[in-house]
Design an enzyme around this catalytic site. Structure first.
Site, PDB file in Angstrom:
ATOM      1  N   GLU A   5       6.299 -51.645   7.488  1.00 36.02           N
ATOM      2  CA  GLU A   5       7.577 -51.324   6.230  1.00 36.02           C
ATOM      3  C   GLU A   5       7.080 -53.064   6.333  1.00 36.02           C
ATOM      4  O   GLU A   5       6.682 -54.426   6.663  1.00 36.02           O
ATOM      5  CB  GLU A   5       8.858 -51.013   6.994  1.00 36.02           C
ATOM      6  CG  GLU A   5      10.106 -52.231   7.943  1.00 36.02           C
ATOM      7  CD  GLU A   5      11.112 -52.658   7.780  1.00 36.02           C
ATOM      8  OE1 GLU A   5      11.351 -52.442   7.611  1.00 36.02           O
ATOM      9  OE2 GLU A   5      11.131 -52.251   9.475  1.00 36.02           O
ATOM     10  N   LYS A  66      15.380 -56.517  -1.494  1.00 41.00           N
ATOM     11  CA  LYS A  66      15.420 -55.180  -0.563  1.00 41.00           C
ATOM     12  C   LYS A  66      15.272 -53.321  -0.920  1.00 41.00           C
ATOM     13  O   LYS A  66      16.455 -53.941  -1.383  1.00 41.00           O
ATOM     14  CB  LYS A  66      16.660 -55.574   0.143  1.00 41.00           C
ATOM     15  CG  LYS A  66      16.780 -54.527   1.803  1.00 41.00           C
ATOM     16  CD  LYS A  66      17.996 -54.525   2.463  1.00 41.00           C
ATOM     17  CE  LYS A  66      18.326 -53.398   3.369  1.00 41.00           C
ATOM     18  NZ  LYS A  66      19.587 -53.740   3.909  1.00 41.00           N
ATOM     19  N   VAL A  86      12.827 -48.990   5.897  1.00 40.62           N
ATOM     20  CA  VAL A  86      12.266 -47.734   6.431  1.00 40.62           C
ATOM     21  C   VAL A  86      12.085 -46.923   5.514  1.00 40.62           C
ATOM     22  O   VAL A  86      11.026 -45.591   6.098  1.00 40.62           O
ATOM     23  CB  VAL A  86      12.885 -47.278   8.123  1.00 40.62           C
ATOM     24  CG1 VAL A  86      12.713 -46.305   8.490  1.00 40.62           C
ATOM     25  CG2 VAL A  86      12.335 -48.480   8.907  1.00 40.62           C
ATOM     26  N   ASP A 118      29.017 -46.554   6.062  1.00 39.06           N
ATOM     27  CA  ASP A 118      27.645 -47.178   5.995  1.00 39.06           C
ATOM     28  C   ASP A 118      27.072 -46.274   7.094  1.00 39.06           C
ATOM     29  O   ASP A 118      27.290 -46.437   7.923  1.00 39.06           O
ATOM     30  CB  ASP A 118      28.187 -48.388   6.042  1.00 39.06           C
ATOM     31  CG  ASP A 118      26.636 -49.352   5.701  1.00 39.06           C
ATOM     32  OD1 ASP A 118      25.738 -48.439   5.370  1.00 39.06           O
ATOM     33  OD2 ASP A 118      27.233 -51.144   5.527  1.00 39.06           O
ATOM     34  N   SER A 120      22.432 -45.644   6.677  1.00 43.43           N
ATOM     35  CA  SER A 120      21.743 -45.940   6.507  1.00 43.43           C
ATOM     36  C   SER A 120      20.509 -45.350   5.632  1.00 43.43           C
ATOM     37  O   SER A 120      20.850 -43.716   6.427  1.00 43.43           O
ATOM     38  CB  SER A 120      20.605 -46.746   7.306  1.00 43.43           C
ATOM     39  OG  SER A 120      19.797 -47.017   6.367  1.00 43.43           O
ATOM     40  N   ALA A 121      20.170 -45.495   4.842  1.00 44.47           N
ATOM     41  CA  ALA A 121      18.915 -44.120   3.878  1.00 44.47           C
ATOM     42  C   ALA A 121      18.089 -43.562   4.767  1.00 44.47           C
ATOM     43  O   ALA A 121      17.224 -43.289   5.004  1.00 44.47           O
ATOM     44  CB  ALA A 121      18.908 -44.746   2.789  1.00 44.47           C
ATOM     45  N   ASP A 122      18.037 -44.499   5.587  1.00 47.39           N
ATOM     46  CA  ASP A 122      16.704 -44.328   7.060  1.00 47.39           C
ATOM     47  C   ASP A 122      16.664 -42.689   7.314  1.00 47.39           C
ATOM     48  O   ASP A 122      15.486 -41.753   7.956  1.00 47.39           O
ATOM     49  CB  ASP A 122      16.836 -45.736   7.526  1.00 47.39           C
ATOM     50  CG  ASP A 122      16.534 -46.849   7.462  1.00 47.39           C
ATOM     51  OD1 ASP A 122      15.733 -46.944   6.164  1.00 47.39           O
ATOM     52  OD2 ASP A 122      16.445 -47.453   8.338  1.00 47.39           O
ATOM     53  N   LYS A 139      19.207 -51.107  16.642  1.00 44.17           N
ATOM     54  CA  LYS A 139      19.893 -52.818  17.260  1.00 44.17           C
ATOM     55  C   LYS A 139      21.733 -52.086  17.419  1.00 44.17           C
ATOM     56  O   LYS A 139      21.957 -51.105  16.740  1.00 44.17           O
ATOM     57  CB  LYS A 139      19.855 -53.765  16.440  1.00 44.17           C
ATOM     58  CG  LYS A 139      18.742 -53.791  16.343  1.00 44.17           C
ATOM     59  CD  LYS A 139      18.651 -55.849  15.696  1.00 44.17           C
ATOM     60  CE  LYS A 139      17.152 -55.729  15.897  1.00 44.17           C
ATOM     61  NZ  LYS A 139      16.648 -56.953  15.087  1.00 44.17           N
TER      62      LYS A 139
END
Ligand code: PSU
Ligand code: MN
Length: 286
Positions: A5, A66, A86, A118, A120-122, A139
């Site tokens: 990525e 981003k 990602v 919230d 992530s779209a990951d 993390k």
């Protein structure tokens, strides 16, 4: 091939270490017997593999966006440049026929997601693209337990290398035990072949813990994490800025230690991803 990525270059690591790091990741994949493809969008064009000078320009550009999956059409239509997250990398890689992807840590569910939503779209993309992502877990800036719950809801297969303890990126053990451990690239390749045969729509997350000897000091880790979360709240950081803000806060306050650990973690993931890619290429199709 192993996809890499580029948001980690544009928004995940400080400049100028990010340039050397990006080259280092590619070299590590090559030395481990696979072909690296760093994925990015340059002047509105999707690149599956970037040239050395393009990488350098992207890493140094303050204007680099981003780009998560939903941002890709806008960047392409407007001729913009950016690092792919990602989510965006997994989407583009799997469309290009690349089945293995190495990164540091994936995005996930943020700690206050109950209020902010919230996530992530990951995660959603991993639930819909047949790709194997090698990461050191997520993390601890995130809610790791909630992230694992969402991966289950999305039917993403989760495997941990060498143990069943899911890692927390800078720490080898998040304290959460998952169902399956694997101990070789060949084992992951066999799972990928079985997933192919079942036509599972989503992907596989291979969590690769860093060696305990390389861990960040726990006390420092916990203190910085608490400080970073407070600072983000005080600065009212929201949306796509939050992950880069937290990473930068921690990196800039450990005088480079956390960046060095970060790089070692990604290199380890590149080596395992290359091993998986080679084994998958060699495995008989089911
Ligand atoms: N986590 C890290 N390092 C990173 C990222 C996440 O430890 O560099 C980057 C990745 O590109 C990931 C993205 O896909 O942040 C997730 O951002 P968000 O939380 O806004 O979806
Ligand atoms: Mn978010």
């Amino acid at each position: 091939m192993v996809a890499l990525e580029s948001t980690i270059i544009t928004h995940g690591l400080p400049h100028p270490e990010n340039v050397a790091a990006a080259r280092d990741f590619e070299r590590t994949v090559t030395e481990s017997g696979a072909v690296p493809a760093t994925i990015a969008v340059l002047d509105g064009v999707v690149r599956i593999g970037v040239e050395s000078d393009q990488l350098e320009a992207l890493a140094g550009a303050d204007s680099a966006l981003k780009l998560s999956a939903r941002d890709l059409p806008v960047a392409i239509a407007r001729g913009a440049s950016g690092g792919t997250t990602v989510a965006a990398t997994a989407l583009l890689a799997s469309q290009a026929g690349i089945r293995v992807f190495a990164t540091g840590g994936i995005g996930g569910v943020h700690r206050n997601a109950g209020e902010t939503f919230d996530e992530s779209a990951d995660l959603g993309i991993l639930g819909s693209c047949p790709i194997t992502v090698v990461s050191a877990g997520v993390k601890s800036i995130l809610d790791i337990r909630a992230t694992l719950e969402r991966l289950e809801s999305l039917s993403v297969t989760v495997l941990v290398f060498g143990t069943r303890q899911f890692p927390a990126f800078w720490l080898a053990d998040s304290g959460i035990r998952v169902d399956f451990s694997i101990s070789s690239g060949a084992e992951v390749a066999a799972v990928m072949r079985a997933a192919d045969a079942l036509r599972l729509p989503g992907g596989i997350l291979v969590a690769n813990p860093l060696p305990e000897s390389a861990e960040l000091d726990r006390e420092t880790h916990d203190r910085l994490l608490a400080e970073a979360l407070d600072a983000a709240q005080a600065a009212a950081v929201t949306g796509k800025e939050i992950t880069p803000f937290l990473l930068d806060y921690i990196h800039s306050r450990t005088s480079g230690t956390s960046v060095d650990v970060n790089l070692e973690i990604v290199r380890g993931n590149c080596r395992l991803a290359a091993e998986i890619a080679a084994a998958y290429a060699a495995a008989p199709t089911g």
